[in-house]
Design a protein around this motif. Structure first.
Motif, PDB file in Angstrom:
ATOM      1  N   ASP A   3       0.862  -1.180   0.000  1.00 47.07           N
ATOM      2  CA  ASP A   3       0.000   0.000   0.000  1.00 47.07           C
ATOM      3  C   ASP A   3       0.898   1.228   0.000  1.00 47.07           C
ATOM      4  OD1 ASP A   3      -1.568   2.272   1.207  1.00 47.07           O
ATOM      5  OD2 ASP A   3      -3.168   0.780   1.147  1.00 47.07           O
ATOM      6  N   ILE A   4       0.999   1.882  -1.153  1.00 46.10           N
ATOM      7  CA  ILE A   4       1.871   3.056  -1.290  1.00 46.10           C
ATOM      8  C   ILE A   4       1.076   4.306  -0.923  1.00 46.10           C
ATOM      9  CG2 ILE A   4       3.350   4.398  -2.827  1.00 46.10           C
ATOM     10  CD1 ILE A   4       3.536   1.888  -4.613  1.00 46.10           C
ATOM     11  N   GLY A   5       1.386   4.871   0.225  1.00 49.18           N
ATOM     12  CA  GLY A   5       0.743   6.104   0.640  1.00 49.18           C
ATOM     13  C   GLY A   5       1.623   7.295   0.328  1.00 49.18           C
ATOM     14  N   GLY A   6       1.194   8.457   0.800  1.00 54.32           N
ATOM     15  CA  GLY A   6       2.001   9.649   0.604  1.00 54.32           C
ATOM     16  C   GLY A   6       3.163   9.712   1.582  1.00 54.32           C
ATOM     17  N   GLY A   7       2.884   9.347   2.848  1.00 49.77           N
ATOM     18  CA  GLY A   7       3.918   9.428   3.870  1.00 49.77           C
ATOM     19  C   GLY A   7       4.629   8.117   4.132  1.00 49.77           C
ATOM     20  N   SER A   8       3.900   7.017   4.015  1.00 50.98           N
ATOM     21  CA  SER A   8       4.486   5.705   4.311  1.00 50.98           C
ATOM     22  C   SER A   8       3.990   4.677   3.310  1.00 50.98           C
ATOM     23  CB  SER A   8       4.122   5.265   5.738  1.00 50.98           C
ATOM     24  OG  SER A   8       2.721   5.084   5.860  1.00 50.98           O
ATOM     25  N   THR A   9       4.691   3.540   3.279  1.00 52.59           N
ATOM     26  CA  THR A   9       4.260   2.404   2.461  1.00 52.59           C
ATOM     27  C   THR A   9       4.221   1.179   3.357  1.00 52.59           C
ATOM     28  OG1 THR A   9       5.186   3.326   0.419  1.00 52.59           O
ATOM     29  CG2 THR A   9       4.814   0.951   0.466  1.00 52.59           C
ATOM     30  N   GLU A  10       3.100   0.467   3.283  1.00 48.60           N
ATOM     31  CA  GLU A  10       2.926  -0.731   4.110  1.00 48.60           C
ATOM     32  C   GLU A  10       3.115  -1.988   3.265  1.00 48.60           C
ATOM     33  OE1 GLU A  10       2.234   2.378   6.216  1.00 48.60           O
ATOM     34  OE2 GLU A  10       0.815   2.057   4.563  1.00 48.60           O
ATOM     35  N   PHE A  11       3.748  -2.986   3.874  1.00 47.84           N
ATOM     36  CA  PHE A  11       3.987  -4.269   3.219  1.00 47.84           C
ATOM     37  C   PHE A  11       3.479  -5.385   4.135  1.00 47.84           C
ATOM     38  CE2 PHE A  11       7.270  -1.464   1.563  1.00 47.84           C
ATOM     39  CZ  PHE A  11       7.244  -1.718   0.199  1.00 47.84           C
ATOM     40  N   ILE A  12       2.769  -6.347   3.546  1.00 46.38           N
ATOM     41  CA  ILE A  12       2.225  -7.471   4.307  1.00 46.38           C
ATOM     42  C   ILE A  12       2.412  -8.754   3.497  1.00 46.38           C
ATOM     43  CG2 ILE A  12       0.165  -8.434   5.421  1.00 46.38           C
ATOM     44  CD1 ILE A  12      -0.689  -5.169   4.774  1.00 46.38           C
ATOM     45  N   PHE A  13       3.171  -9.698   4.029  1.00 41.62           N
ATOM     46  CA  PHE A  13       3.283 -11.020   3.414  1.00 41.62           C
ATOM     47  C   PHE A  13       2.161 -11.884   3.966  1.00 41.62           C
ATOM     48  CE2 PHE A  13       7.699  -9.616   2.824  1.00 41.62           C
ATOM     49  CZ  PHE A  13       7.864  -9.926   1.483  1.00 41.62           C
ATOM     50  N   CYS A  14       1.412 -12.514   3.074  1.00 38.66           N
ATOM     51  CA  CYS A  14       0.199 -13.198   3.534  1.00 38.66           C
ATOM     52  C   CYS A  14      -0.195 -14.316   2.574  1.00 38.66           C
ATOM     53  CB  CYS A  14      -0.952 -12.194   3.627  1.00 38.66           C
ATOM     54  SG  CYS A  14      -1.402 -11.492   2.004  1.00 38.66           S
ATOM     55  N   ASP A  15      -1.194 -15.084   3.004  1.00 39.39           N
ATOM     56  CA  ASP A  15      -1.948 -15.974   2.126  1.00 39.39           C
ATOM     57  C   ASP A  15      -3.388 -15.936   2.624  1.00 39.39           C
ATOM     58  OD1 ASP A  15      -2.075 -17.638   4.375  1.00 39.39           O
ATOM     59  OD2 ASP A  15      -0.553 -19.034   3.615  1.00 39.39           O
ATOM     60  N   LYS A  16      -4.221 -16.838   2.153  1.00 33.18           N
ATOM     61  CA  LYS A  16      -5.639 -16.793   2.525  1.00 33.18           C
ATOM     62  C   LYS A  16      -5.867 -17.084   4.014  1.00 33.18           C
ATOM     63  CE  LYS A  16      -8.734 -18.241  -0.553  1.00 33.18           C
ATOM     64  NZ  LYS A  16      -9.441 -19.086  -1.548  1.00 33.18           N
ATOM     65  N   LYS A  17      -4.887 -17.738   4.644  1.00 34.57           N
ATOM     66  CA  LYS A  17      -5.038 -18.088   6.062  1.00 34.57           C
ATOM     67  C   LYS A  17      -4.742 -16.914   6.989  1.00 34.57           C
ATOM     68  CE  LYS A  17      -3.559 -22.838   5.143  1.00 34.57           C
ATOM     69  NZ  LYS A  17      -2.459 -23.806   5.357  1.00 34.57           N
ATOM     70  N   GLY A  18      -3.880 -16.004   6.551  1.00 37.43           N
ATOM     71  CA  GLY A  18      -3.513 -14.888   7.412  1.00 37.43           C
ATOM     72  C   GLY A  18      -2.239 -14.230   6.941  1.00 37.43           C
ATOM     73  N   PHE A  19      -1.694 -13.336   7.774  1.00 36.61           N
ATOM     74  CA  PHE A  19      -0.440 -12.685   7.391  1.00 36.61           C
ATOM     75  C   PHE A  19       0.697 -13.203   8.262  1.00 36.61           C
ATOM     76  CE2 PHE A  19      -2.768  -9.623  10.113  1.00 36.61           C
ATOM     77  CZ  PHE A  19      -1.883  -9.514  11.177  1.00 36.61           C
ATOM     78  N   TYR A  20       1.906 -13.141   7.717  1.00 38.53           N
ATOM     79  CA  TYR A  20       3.081 -13.727   8.363  1.00 38.53           C
ATOM     80  C   TYR A  20       4.134 -12.685   8.731  1.00 38.53           C
ATOM     81  CZ  TYR A  20       0.854 -17.884   6.560  1.00 38.53           C
ATOM     82  OH  TYR A  20      -0.077 -18.871   6.300  1.00 38.53           O
ATOM     83  N   TRP A  21       4.037 -11.525   8.105  1.00 43.99           N
ATOM     84  CA  TRP A  21       4.995 -10.439   8.368  1.00 43.99           C
ATOM     85  C   TRP A  21       4.379  -9.159   7.842  1.00 43.99           C
ATOM     86  CZ3 TRP A  21       7.672  -6.641   5.800  1.00 43.99           C
ATOM     87  CH2 TRP A  21       8.857  -6.161   6.378  1.00 43.99           C
ATOM     88  N   LYS A  22       4.516  -8.099   8.603  1.00 45.29           N
ATOM     89  CA  LYS A  22       3.968  -6.823   8.144  1.00 45.29           C
ATOM     90  C   LYS A  22       4.801  -5.686   8.729  1.00 45.29           C
ATOM     91  CE  LYS A  22       0.483  -6.507  11.826  1.00 45.29           C
ATOM     92  NZ  LYS A  22       1.114  -7.527  12.665  1.00 45.29           N
TER      93      LYS A  22
END
Length: 300
Positions: free
Chosen positions: A133-152
């Motif tokens: 998610d590229i925002g103006g101030g920050s960018t968020e990264f989330i490694f995931c699959d359908k079960k859930g996320f593993y790193w964010k």
């Protein structure tokens, strides 16, 4: 019952209103305003007076809309632009005083959580994926699959922030491009290290710049009516090369490239290019659902 979410981004303020039924949530109103709250924020780490005023006036409009629709439950969240500004609390207090809207300043971790919930609701997550998610101030990264996320994680490498720091030529020079790549390499080492072990093959772009990519590549697409869409990766690379190599004037003439993003899309493209290359991602999917949909989901 009618519920609403307000997302106070560094560039854009969003309002989304839904009607809550027993088994589903129906979106009945959606708008966004290019407020540019983060204008010149890197100079003194403050929301400048003109941006401050734009933000207050926008939220007064949002309050009138909320009253018009008879919304009974609302959550407003502020992200990087407000949380990093030295006068962010002053802005929050002024909003409360003049509109009655209570704003939560959320940290990068909660921001990533809400983005994940919004993207998950879109149905874009099929296998091992990286949400960006590229925002103006920050960018968020989330490694995931359908079960859930593993790193964010949230990084202070938003498009507006990079533009204010590095965008010194038009078109952007090779020297400026190299400085951005060095900056990304220094800041995203942890992301790349985890990503290479995780083995995601798909990049899911959360709204924003990815909506622009999709609309420029395929003018027939209606992003307001679809929760997700495949973006042809070869077409994306062609577009990215064009965006980075063109001048402000040339980009401003590209159909479906809104004025707010004419320059910031260069920064967004460079971030996207870097992540695609470093993690060898093969597929791009747009999720039109993002943080604000995640906020709504939590209210539902």
């Amino acid at each position: 019952m009618k519920i609403a979410a307000i997302d106070l981004g560094t560039n854009t303020f969003h309002l989304i209103i839904a009607e809550q039924a027993e088994s589903e949530m129906k979106i009945i109103y959606k708008t966004n305003k290019p407020i540019k709250l983060g204008e010149d924020i890197t100079k003194e780490n403050k929301i400048i007076p003109t941006a401050f005023e734009r933000g207050i006036n926008c939220l007064k409009e949002f309050k009138a809309t909320l009253d018009q629709y008879g919304v009974t439950k609302i959550r407003a969240v502020a992200t990087s632009g407000v949380r990093s500004a030295s006068n962010g609390k002053d802005f929050i207090d002024t909003v409360k005083e003049e509109t009655g809207i209570l704003i939560d300043i959320i940290d990068g971790e909660e921001e990533a959580n809400l983005i994940y919930e919004g993207v998950k609701y879109s149905g874009a997550i099929q296998g091992k994926s990286l949400i960006m998610d590229i925002g103006g101030g920050s960018t968020e990264f989330i490694f995931c699959d359908k079960k859930g996320f593993y790193w964010k994680k949230s990084f202070d490498i938003g498009a507006a922030r990079l533009m204010q720091k590095f965008f010194k030529s038009d078109p952007i020079s090779l020297e400026d491009q190299e400085q951005i790549k060095i900056h990304l390499k220094e800041n995203l080492a942890e992301l790349i290290e985890f990503g290479k072990d995780f083995g995601a093959t798909t990049l899911i772009g959360s709204a924003g710049a990815f909506e622009t990519y999709a609309e420029v590549i395929d003018p027939a697409i209606n992003i307001h009516e679809i929760p997700n869409s495949l973006i042809d990766i070869d077409a994306y690379h062609q577009l990215s090369k064009k965006l980075i190599g063109s001048s402000h004037q040339e980009r401003s003439e590209i159909p479906n490239l809104i004025p707010l993003r004419v320059d910031m899309i260069v920064m967004a493209s460079m971030i996207t290019d870097y992540v695609l290359a470093e993690l060898n991602l093969k597929t791009i999917i747009l999720s039109t659902y993002d943080l604000k949909m995640g906020v709504l989901q939590k209210l539902y």
